[in-house]
Design a protein around this motif. Structure first.
Motif, mmCIF file in Angstrom:
data_model
loop_
_atom_site.group_PDB
_atom_site.id
_atom_site.type_symbol
_atom_site.label_atom_id
_atom_site.label_comp_id
_atom_site.label_asym_id
_atom_site.label_seq_id
_atom_site.Cartn_x
_atom_site.Cartn_y
_atom_site.Cartn_z
ATOM 1 N N MET A 247 11.446 3.051 -10.076
ATOM 2 C CA MET A 247 10.489 1.771 -9.620
ATOM 3 C C MET A 247 10.487 1.333 -8.256
ATOM 4 O O MET A 247 11.524 1.039 -7.724
ATOM 5 N N LEU A 248 9.327 1.006 -7.796
ATOM 6 C CA LEU A 248 9.339 0.260 -6.305
ATOM 7 C C LEU A 248 9.793 -0.914 -6.329
ATOM 8 O O LEU A 248 9.131 -1.972 -6.846
ATOM 9 N N GLU A 249 10.870 -1.471 -5.603
ATOM 10 C CA GLU A 249 11.594 -2.649 -5.727
ATOM 11 C C GLU A 249 11.089 -3.696 -4.498
ATOM 12 O O GLU A 249 10.901 -4.803 -4.638
ATOM 13 N N GLU A 250 10.821 -3.057 -3.548
ATOM 14 C CA GLU A 250 10.282 -3.768 -2.157
ATOM 15 C C GLU A 250 9.565 -2.832 -1.378
ATOM 16 O O GLU A 250 9.708 -1.632 -1.130
ATOM 17 N N LEU A 251 8.689 -3.384 -0.536
ATOM 18 C CA LEU A 251 7.839 -2.830 0.350
ATOM 19 C C LEU A 251 7.684 -3.890 1.577
ATOM 20 O O LEU A 251 7.406 -5.127 1.603
ATOM 21 N N ARG A 252 8.057 -2.988 2.973
ATOM 22 C CA ARG A 252 7.943 -3.752 4.150
ATOM 23 C C ARG A 252 7.014 -3.045 4.880
ATOM 24 O O ARG A 252 7.259 -1.953 5.122
ATOM 25 N N ILE A 253 6.318 -3.889 5.441
ATOM 26 C CA ILE A 253 5.085 -3.358 6.367
ATOM 27 C C ILE A 253 5.050 -3.776 7.734
ATOM 28 O O ILE A 253 4.789 -5.298 7.918
ATOM 29 N N THR A 254 5.121 -3.195 8.787
ATOM 30 C CA THR A 254 5.065 -3.714 10.209
ATOM 31 C C THR A 254 4.254 -3.051 10.982
ATOM 32 O O THR A 254 4.163 -2.010 11.149
ATOM 33 N N GLY A 255 3.251 -3.766 11.842
ATOM 34 C CA GLY A 255 2.488 -2.979 12.782
ATOM 35 C C GLY A 255 1.262 -2.298 12.233
ATOM 36 O O GLY A 255 0.715 -1.310 12.861
ATOM 37 N N LEU A 256 0.671 -2.499 11.034
ATOM 38 C CA LEU A 256 -0.259 -1.885 10.425
ATOM 39 C C LEU A 256 -1.364 -2.820 10.261
ATOM 40 O O LEU A 256 -1.531 -3.558 9.429
ATOM 41 N N GLY A 257 -2.549 -2.359 10.742
ATOM 42 C CA GLY A 257 -3.631 -3.123 10.751
ATOM 43 C C GLY A 257 -3.443 -4.423 11.168
ATOM 44 O O GLY A 257 -2.962 -4.843 12.244
ATOM 45 N N VAL A 258 -3.973 -5.496 10.114
ATOM 46 C CA VAL A 258 -3.847 -6.999 10.580
ATOM 47 C C VAL A 258 -2.538 -7.472 10.323
ATOM 48 O O VAL A 258 -2.102 -8.510 10.393
ATOM 49 N N ILE A 259 -1.626 -6.658 9.610
ATOM 50 C CA ILE A 259 -0.207 -7.041 9.015
ATOM 51 C C ILE A 259 0.575 -6.949 10.294
ATOM 52 O O ILE A 259 1.112 -5.542 10.743
ATOM 53 N N GLU A 260 1.246 -7.886 10.711
ATOM 54 C CA GLU A 260 2.192 -7.760 11.955
ATOM 55 C C GLU A 260 3.639 -7.513 11.358
ATOM 56 O O GLU A 260 4.265 -6.471 11.739
#
Length: 593
Positions: free
Chosen positions: A1-14
């Protein structure tokens, strides 16, 4: 199971962190806020194609990190497979979680890490197949393709069907291999005959000489002895006489054995006085024994030394014959014999005689008949599965506010010319390929009395979304990845149908972790966790973040989705009513389970 997702610098997501949980997680937000970047981030994390155009230029790279739980909340067979693949990639895996990351630079360079260790991108793809299944509007378009419809039916049909399918694929490959080999032999018959004749000549020449393994080296050694027989004899005689004293004119006191004997006796006589002399006496005794053996072997050597000129002449002649073979076929006789072995095997492969071709034709025809029989069994298995599949999907559609709709799965023979080859199956010729000799078409009858039409022509966007969801619900009951992601598969749906989709997703979330990107408040109301992607335009660059909403804030978000009026008391009241209805439905689902 996916517990956490962190995204930086992708499209409008800083920089955004998505805390995920069991059950149903919905992701909402205004158009353009960056909801699709969440799905894009998931795609990157699990080995999807890297698009440098989506990397924020002010950062220079996009990073997606994910934490996968491998504890009791996940099927342990899946967890074991994930651990093993990560270990095979060189990762040191914790018992309960696995960290994955993917980095893409603005220049297009991409890197992957598994549990902190660098890994090929393909490893992320393989882990993704085990962990997550992503469904979006592009998946609906794929469902319109006959090959995808056949694959969906095969997936549904079960283990016994898969065994038949596997046997068919194996036999089909053997049949095509035999057919291709026969065609190749016929096409290359002249060249093969010429090559075969050359090989036969070489084998006949070698057989006539009949060399023995290592014979050339053995003859060379024997020739050297015969050529230098007198010198060898002289050396051996001199050494033998010096060691043993045998021979005319030898001074008996000068031979080694006599001298050693005298020395040994002298030392032995005084060994009682000094033990050191006794030790030396023993060593002289050992030396005498060794010299005696050498003398004996020299005697045997002299007896076997042959200086026969006739034998030498025979050896020279034989070596010349062997040299003729090594000039043509290999560096030495062992190589010549290996050439003969390979050539004999090659001759079998080159056989283009009428008998050989007839045997190959018979084998090809036998395999064609066996393939046709398995193709008929595969078609029958698909037809049987199609009835069950259509019934199950239709039942699900009833629960998705399409009570009168029926899905039909039709399985029929593939016309000749539409497959790469043709076979006679059950008395009729049809096109056949590695996937069988039949075509599968899903048809939708939206209303009683209406003609059934193919999904391409008979389904609207909303209907297609519900058919896709119904199929996924059926598949979920048979296992599969623990995490299911739906990217706006509810497009074109509203009203009662939207509520039913929310209910179905909630039911699906009872067995899986379900993540849904949606614009429907009726679906979002069923969430166990509600995440909102919010856009910030206060600075020079537009950015988006993600935060969880609960209670009043969640009602305000649903009010925004309902009417675009998050501050409207009437809108909030409507949202709260929607949440109450969804809560009641969820409690009923839990009670059923």
């Amino acid at each position: 199971m996916l517990e956490e997702l962190r995204i930086t610098g992708l499209g409008v997501i800083e920089d955004a962190s998505l805390p995920l949980a069991e059950g149903l997680t919905v992701i909402t937000g205004e158009t353009g806020a960056g909801k699709t970047m969440v799905v894009a981030g998931l795609g990157l994390l699990f080995g999807g194609r890297a698009d440098a155009g989506r990397v924020r230029t002010d950062v220079g790279k996009a990073v997606v990190e994910g934490r996968i739980r491998l504890d009791s909340t996940v099927d342990q067979r899946t967890a074991a497979a994930v651990r093993q693949r990560a270990v095979d990639a060189g990762a040191d895996v914790d018992d309960d979680e696995l960290l994955l990351s993917r980095t893409v630079t603005s220049e297009g360079r991409s890197r992957a890490h598994v549990a902190g260790r660098s890994a090929p991108i393909g490893v992320l793809s393989e882990l993704g197949e085990l962990v997550v299944s992503v469904h979006g509007q592009s998946d609906q378009m794929r469902l319109l393709q006959p090959a995808e419809q056949r694959a969906a039916l095969d997936r549904y049909a079960g283990a016994e069907h898969e065994k038949v399918y596997e046997r068919f694929r194996e036999t089909y490959g053997q049949w095509r291999g035999a057919a291709d080999e026969l065609a190749r032999r016929r096409r290359d018959a002249t060249e093969r005959t010429r090559e075969a004749e050359l090989l036969k000549l070489g084998l006949a020449e070698i057989a006539e000489v009949n060399p023995e393994p290592g014979e050339d080296e053995a003859l060379a050694e024997e020739a050297r002895r015969l050529e230098h027989a007198e010198a060898l004899r002289g050396a051996a005689v001199t050494a033998h006489q010096a060691l043993s004293g045998d021979g005319d004119g030898m001074d008996e006191s000068a031979d080694v054995m006599t001298l050693l004997g005298a020395a040994q006796r002298a030392l032995e006589g005084q060994s009682s006085v000094d033990s050191a002399l006794g030790e030396l006496s023993s060593r002289l005794s050992e030396a005498a024994s060794v010299i005696g053996d050498v003398a004996s072997e020299l005697g045997s050597y002299l007896d076997g030394l042959d200086a026969d000129p006739a034998r030498l002449e025979t050896i020279f002649a034989r070596r010349a014959v062997l040299k003729g073979l090594t000039r043509k076929y290999a560096e030495d006789i062992d190589g010549v014999l290996e050439w003969a072995r390979v050539a004999a095997a090659r001759l079998v492969d080159l056989d283009v005689s009428d008998e050989a071709l007839e045997a190959m034709r018979a084998e090809r025809d036998r395999l064609a008949k066996e393939t046709a029989g398995l193709a008929a069994r595969l078609m029958a298995s698909r037809r049987e599965a199609a009835v069950r599949f259509a019934e199950d999907v239709s039942v699900e559609l009833t629960g998705l506010a399409m009570p009168h709709a029926r899905v039909l799965a039709e399985v029929g023979p593939r016309p000749v010319g539409k497959g790469p080859h043709k076979l006679e199956v059950e008395g009729a010729e049809c096109g056949v390929g590695p996937d069988g000799c039949d075509e599968v078409e899903l048809r939708l009858r939206a209303n009683p009395g209406a003609p059934a039409a193919s999904l391409q022509r008979g389904a609207s966007g909303g209907e297609l979304s519900r058919v896709m969801l119904a199929i996924e619900v059926i598949f979920a009951g048979a296992g599969g990845p623990p995490t299911l992601v739906f990217d706006e598969v509810d497009a074109g749906v509203g009203g009662r149908a939207a509520v039913e989709i929310g209910r179905r997703l909630a039911r699906l979330a009872h067995r899986h972790q379900v993540i849904v990107v949606t614009h429907l408040p009726q679906v979002a109301a069923f969430a166990d966790r509600h995440l909102v992607v919010a856009k910030d335009v206060s600075g020079a660059v537009t950015t988006s973040g993600v935060h969880a909403v609960m209670d009043t804030e969640r009602a305000r978000e649903l009010a925004r989705m309902l009417a675009g009026l998050p501050d409207s008391d009437l809108g909030v009241a409507h949202a709260e009513e929607l949440l109450a209805v969804a809560g009641k439905e969820k409690r009923a689902i839990r009670a059923e389970a």
